[in-house]
Scaffold this motif. Structure first.
Motif, PDB file in Angstrom:
ATOM      1  N   SER A 289       0.854  -1.184   0.000  1.00 33.55           N
ATOM      2  CA  SER A 289       0.000   0.000   0.000  1.00 33.55           C
ATOM      3  C   SER A 289       0.892   1.236   0.000  1.00 33.55           C
ATOM      4  CB  SER A 289      -0.913   0.010   1.225  1.00 33.55           C
ATOM      5  OG  SER A 289      -1.795  -1.097   1.189  1.00 33.55           O
ATOM      6  N   ALA A 290       0.478   2.258  -0.734  1.00 32.22           N
ATOM      7  CA  ALA A 290       1.309   3.451  -0.864  1.00 32.22           C
ATOM      8  C   ALA A 290       0.430   4.683  -1.064  1.00 32.22           C
ATOM      9  CB  ALA A 290       2.282   3.301  -2.034  1.00 32.22           C
ATOM     10  N   ASN A 291       0.997   5.847  -0.750  1.00 33.22           N
ATOM     11  CA  ASN A 291       0.353   7.134  -0.991  1.00 33.22           C
ATOM     12  C   ASN A 291       1.205   7.937  -1.952  1.00 33.22           C
ATOM     13  OD1 ASN A 291      -1.811   6.666   0.796  1.00 33.22           O
ATOM     14  ND2 ASN A 291      -0.601   7.356   2.534  1.00 33.22           N
ATOM     15  N   ALA A 292       0.549   8.564  -2.899  1.00 34.40           N
ATOM     16  CA  ALA A 292       1.257   9.393  -3.883  1.00 34.40           C
ATOM     17  C   ALA A 292       0.889  10.848  -3.664  1.00 34.40           C
ATOM     18  CB  ALA A 292       0.896   8.959  -5.299  1.00 34.40           C
ATOM     19  N   GLU A 293       1.889  11.680  -3.479  1.00 31.97           N
ATOM     20  CA  GLU A 293       1.671  13.130  -3.353  1.00 31.97           C
ATOM     21  C   GLU A 293       2.006  13.784  -4.685  1.00 31.97           C
ATOM     22  OE1 GLU A 293       3.201  17.000  -0.757  1.00 31.97           O
ATOM     23  OE2 GLU A 293       3.996  15.002  -0.364  1.00 31.97           O
ATOM     24  N   ILE A 294       1.060  14.541  -5.204  1.00 32.50           N
ATOM     25  CA  ILE A 294       1.256  15.168  -6.506  1.00 32.50           C
ATOM     26  C   ILE A 294       0.884  16.642  -6.406  1.00 32.50           C
ATOM     27  CG2 ILE A 294      -1.045  14.464  -7.287  1.00 32.50           C
ATOM     28  CD1 ILE A 294       0.176  14.208 -10.105  1.00 32.50           C
ATOM     29  N   VAL A 295       1.716  17.506  -6.967  1.00 32.61           N
ATOM     30  CA  VAL A 295       1.482  18.947  -6.945  1.00 32.61           C
ATOM     31  C   VAL A 295       0.547  19.303  -8.097  1.00 32.61           C
ATOM     32  CG1 VAL A 295       2.534  21.228  -7.078  1.00 32.61           C
ATOM     33  CG2 VAL A 295       3.748  19.365  -5.926  1.00 32.61           C
ATOM     34  N   LEU A 296      -0.657  19.762  -7.750  1.00 34.98           N
ATOM     35  CA  LEU A 296      -1.635  20.114  -8.780  1.00 34.98           C
ATOM     36  C   LEU A 296      -1.341  21.473  -9.397  1.00 34.98           C
ATOM     37  CD1 LEU A 296      -4.889  18.883  -6.992  1.00 34.98           C
ATOM     38  CD2 LEU A 296      -3.531  17.678  -8.705  1.00 34.98           C
ATOM     39  N   SER A 297      -0.912  22.428  -8.574  1.00 36.70           N
ATOM     40  CA  SER A 297      -0.548  23.765  -9.062  1.00 36.70           C
ATOM     41  C   SER A 297       0.379  24.405  -8.045  1.00 36.70           C
ATOM     42  CB  SER A 297      -1.787  24.637  -9.288  1.00 36.70           C
ATOM     43  OG  SER A 297      -2.576  24.688  -8.123  1.00 36.70           O
ATOM     44  N   GLN A 298       1.188  25.360  -8.483  1.00 36.57           N
ATOM     45  CA  GLN A 298       2.130  26.011  -7.580  1.00 36.57           C
ATOM     46  C   GLN A 298       2.487  27.403  -8.078  1.00 36.57           C
ATOM     47  OE1 GLN A 298       5.859  23.958  -7.287  1.00 36.57           O
ATOM     48  NE2 GLN A 298       6.109  23.723  -9.479  1.00 36.57           N
ATOM     49  N   VAL A 299       2.848  28.266  -7.121  1.00 38.83           N
ATOM     50  CA  VAL A 299       3.312  29.624  -7.423  1.00 38.83           C
ATOM     51  C   VAL A 299       4.592  29.833  -6.630  1.00 38.83           C
ATOM     52  CG1 VAL A 299       2.784  32.081  -7.371  1.00 38.83           C
ATOM     53  CG2 VAL A 299       0.950  30.427  -7.761  1.00 38.83           C
ATOM     54  N   GLU A 300       5.644  30.276  -7.290  1.00 41.01           N
ATOM     55  CA  GLU A 300       6.924  30.483  -6.623  1.00 41.01           C
ATOM     56  C   GLU A 300       7.084  31.950  -6.223  1.00 41.01           C
ATOM     57  OE1 GLU A 300       9.995  29.095  -9.185  1.00 41.01           O
ATOM     58  OE2 GLU A 300       9.465  26.975  -8.959  1.00 41.01           O
ATOM     59  N   LYS A 301       7.637  32.148  -5.024  1.00 39.73           N
ATOM     60  CA  LYS A 301       7.937  33.467  -4.479  1.00 39.73           C
ATOM     61  C   LYS A 301       6.725  34.387  -4.521  1.00 39.73           C
ATOM     62  CE  LYS A 301      12.844  33.188  -5.634  1.00 39.73           C
ATOM     63  NZ  LYS A 301      13.979  33.816  -6.358  1.00 39.73           N
ATOM     64  N   ALA A 302       5.620  33.877  -4.055  1.00 48.29           N
ATOM     65  CA  ALA A 302       4.384  34.658  -4.004  1.00 48.29           C
ATOM     66  C   ALA A 302       4.283  35.375  -2.665  1.00 48.29           C
ATOM     67  CB  ALA A 302       3.187  33.747  -4.210  1.00 48.29           C
ATOM     68  N   LEU A 303       3.598  36.532  -2.630  1.00 49.02           N
ATOM     69  CA  LEU A 303       3.336  37.241  -1.390  1.00 49.02           C
ATOM     70  C   LEU A 303       2.214  36.510  -0.662  1.00 49.02           C
ATOM     71  CD1 LEU A 303       4.151  39.827   0.176  1.00 49.02           C
ATOM     72  CD2 LEU A 303       2.177  40.940  -0.876  1.00 49.02           C
ATOM     73  N   THR A 304       2.485  36.039   0.550  1.00 53.23           N
ATOM     74  CA  THR A 304       1.518  35.190   1.248  1.00 53.23           C
ATOM     75  C   THR A 304       1.276  35.669   2.669  1.00 53.23           C
ATOM     76  OG1 THR A 304       3.205  33.653   2.085  1.00 53.23           O
ATOM     77  CG2 THR A 304       2.247  33.186  -0.096  1.00 53.23           C
ATOM     78  N   ILE A 305       0.091  35.320   3.178  1.00 59.20           N
ATOM     79  CA  ILE A 305      -0.240  35.489   4.590  1.00 59.20           C
ATOM     80  C   ILE A 305      -1.008  34.228   5.012  1.00 59.20           C
ATOM     81  CG2 ILE A 305      -0.351  38.005   4.515  1.00 59.20           C
ATOM     82  CD1 ILE A 305      -3.409  37.732   4.479  1.00 59.20           C
ATOM     83  N   PRO A 306      -1.104  33.965   6.312  1.00 66.21           N
ATOM     84  CA  PRO A 306      -1.921  32.823   6.744  1.00 66.21           C
ATOM     85  C   PRO A 306      -3.381  32.995   6.312  1.00 66.21           C
ATOM     86  CG  PRO A 306      -0.458  33.518   8.500  1.00 66.21           C
ATOM     87  CD  PRO A 306      -0.356  34.565   7.440  1.00 66.21           C
ATOM     88  N   GLU A 307      -3.980  31.932   5.870  1.00 64.00           N
ATOM     89  CA  GLU A 307      -5.363  31.993   5.397  1.00 64.00           C
ATOM     90  C   GLU A 307      -6.322  32.359   6.522  1.00 64.00           C
ATOM     91  OE1 GLU A 307      -8.429  29.308   2.651  1.00 64.00           O
ATOM     92  OE2 GLU A 307      -6.336  28.690   2.964  1.00 64.00           O
ATOM     93  N   SER A 308      -5.919  32.128   7.777  1.00 69.89           N
ATOM     94  CA  SER A 308      -6.773  32.476   8.909  1.00 69.89           C
ATOM     95  C   SER A 308      -6.969  33.977   9.060  1.00 69.89           C
ATOM     96  CB  SER A 308      -6.180  31.901  10.196  1.00 69.89           C
ATOM     97  OG  SER A 308      -4.868  32.410  10.415  1.00 69.89           O
ATOM     98  N   ALA A 309      -6.128  34.802   8.400  1.00 66.47           N
ATOM     99  CA  ALA A 309      -6.256  36.261   8.479  1.00 66.47           C
ATOM    100  C   ALA A 309      -7.216  36.819   7.427  1.00 66.47           C
ATOM    101  CB  ALA A 309      -4.877  36.910   8.324  1.00 66.47           C
ATOM    102  N   ILE A 310      -7.728  35.969   6.575  1.00 61.87           N
ATOM    103  CA  ILE A 310      -8.606  36.406   5.488  1.00 61.87           C
ATOM    104  C   ILE A 310     -10.063  36.371   5.950  1.00 61.87           C
ATOM    105  CG2 ILE A 310      -9.436  35.883   3.166  1.00 61.87           C
ATOM    106  CD1 ILE A 310      -6.689  36.971   3.064  1.00 61.87           C
ATOM    107  N   GLU A 311     -10.801  37.428   5.588  1.00 57.94           N
ATOM    108  CA  GLU A 311     -12.249  37.460   5.810  1.00 57.94           C
ATOM    109  C   GLU A 311     -12.932  37.282   4.465  1.00 57.94           C
ATOM    110  OE1 GLU A 311     -15.249  41.019   6.417  1.00 57.94           O
ATOM    111  OE2 GLU A 311     -14.209  40.605   8.311  1.00 57.94           O
TER     112      GLU A 311
END
Length: 370
Positions: A289-311
């Protein structure tokens, strides 16, 4: 003394009353609300998904006998390497009585024809020696005799094959010897010495003597939900984690996406396959049995904040930005444009800079006991 006792009791009661009043007054006072603050930072944001599946060989071949009979000897065991053409088992033939009778009748008929051809040839040779027949007729008779002898040999070989599974003329290619059709590792031998086996034909699949596979060519097979399959393309890299191997990880490349969905627990799932990169030191086994992790989409060097700060408000998103430099923090509501989220951090496309400070969730302050 009684007068002093009454005064002391009254003083104690008064102190208790005053203390209770002060305590209740302190509790009723509004508390300052403290918030976490975040500074937008540059990070890579990746949206990933985990696919559950298993490891298996790309090609697993079932080795079946060429004749029906009984297993008399097993020369290999599961887990051993086997080369193409190497003998795995031996089968003793149990002849079909109808085929055996036909083969024996063919031998008798061929023997009769050969004896008659021999008599005809001897008679023709006598005439030829006296120059009473032509050389052409004599050669035809010689050819007929040779053909009858070949028919006897063929009939005897056929009888031996039906009766013993092998003839003297083709002993090296005996059908009683079950040989591997590929080189690889024997995964399973589901039969034992003494078991009856049958060959594959139009009416049945035949008995499997052994399962053989090349364990250096493995694939990951799993299923992905229909909501995510549209983001997959062939060649995407994957990380395969096998829990049975102490969470070891292997690289893989997506190579197949099923064009048709299958329903599983009320959801549409699409089968995928990925080629697993295996080294000589890897101890992968079929069926892990195995799990496969696959990146569906990505952005490099993006300006980010924790999602908990979003309304979130309808289709709009807002944040509260710290303004001013007073002792009491003040925040203003500001609309922002968001992008990709990995479930923890979210990309900010417009509305913030790295100099801003954003209000986060409320900090729960534990009260200190006096």
């Amino acid at each position: 003394m009684k007068k002093y006792s009454k005064l002391i009791i009254a003083a104690v009661i008064a102190l208790i009353f005053i203390g209770t009043f002060v305590f209740l007054w302190q509790k009723s006072q509004p508390k300052d609300i403290v918030y976490q603050t975040f500074t937008p930072t540059k990070n890579d944001v990746r949206k990933t998904t985990i696919i559950t599946g298993k490891i298996e060989p790309r090609n697993e071949v079932n080795i079946k006998p060429q004749i029906s009979g009984i297993i008399t000897e097993l020369l290999k065991e599961p887990g051993q390497m086997v080369q193409q053409g190497e003998v795995i088992a031996k089968v003793k033939v149990i002849p079909d009585m109808g085929q055996l009778s036909s083969a024996e009748a063919r031998v008798r008929l061929a023997d009769i024809n050969m004896k008659q051809s021999q008599v005809d040839f001897d008679r023709m040779k006598t005439l030829y020696d006296k120059e009473l027949v032509s050389a052409d007729e004599f050669e035809k008779m010689r050819q007929k005799l040779q053909q009858s002898k070949e028919e006897v040999t063929a009939a005897q070989d056929a009888l031996q094959v039906v009766r013993d599974g092998v003839s003297k003329s083709n002993a090296s290619a005996s059908s009683t010897l079950v040989r591997s059709t590929i080189s690889g590792v024997i995964l399973d031998i589901p039969v034992k010495v003494g078991n009856s086996v049958i060959l594959s034909n139009t009416f049945n699949d035949g008995t499997t003597i052994a399962s053989v596979a090349n364990m250096n060519d493995l694939i990951f097979r799993g299923n992905i939900d229909e909501t995510e399959v549209g983001q997959l393309v062939s060649g995407m890299p994957m990380k395969i984690t096998v829990g049975a191997l102490q969470d070891l990880k292997f690289d893989a490349a997506l190579e197949y996406i099923s064009p048709k969905a299958t329903e599983s627990n009320g959801a549409n799932q699409f089968e995928i396959k990925a080629a697993v990169r295996v080294t000589k030191d890897d101890k992968l086994r079929s069926g892990y049995s195995a799990n496969a992790e696959i990146v569906l989409s990505q952005v490099e060097k993006a300006l980010t904040i924790p999602e908990s700060a979003i309304e979130f408000s309808g289709d709009s998103t807002f944040v509260y930005v710290l303004v001013g430099k007073t002792d009491v923090p003040k925040y203003e509501r500001r609309a922002v444009t968001t992008g990709l989220s990995d479930g923890v951090n979210i990309e900010i496309k417009k509305g913030l800079t790295t100099k801003d400070k954003v209000r986060g969730p409320e900090v729960i302050v534990e009260e200190k006991e006096d």
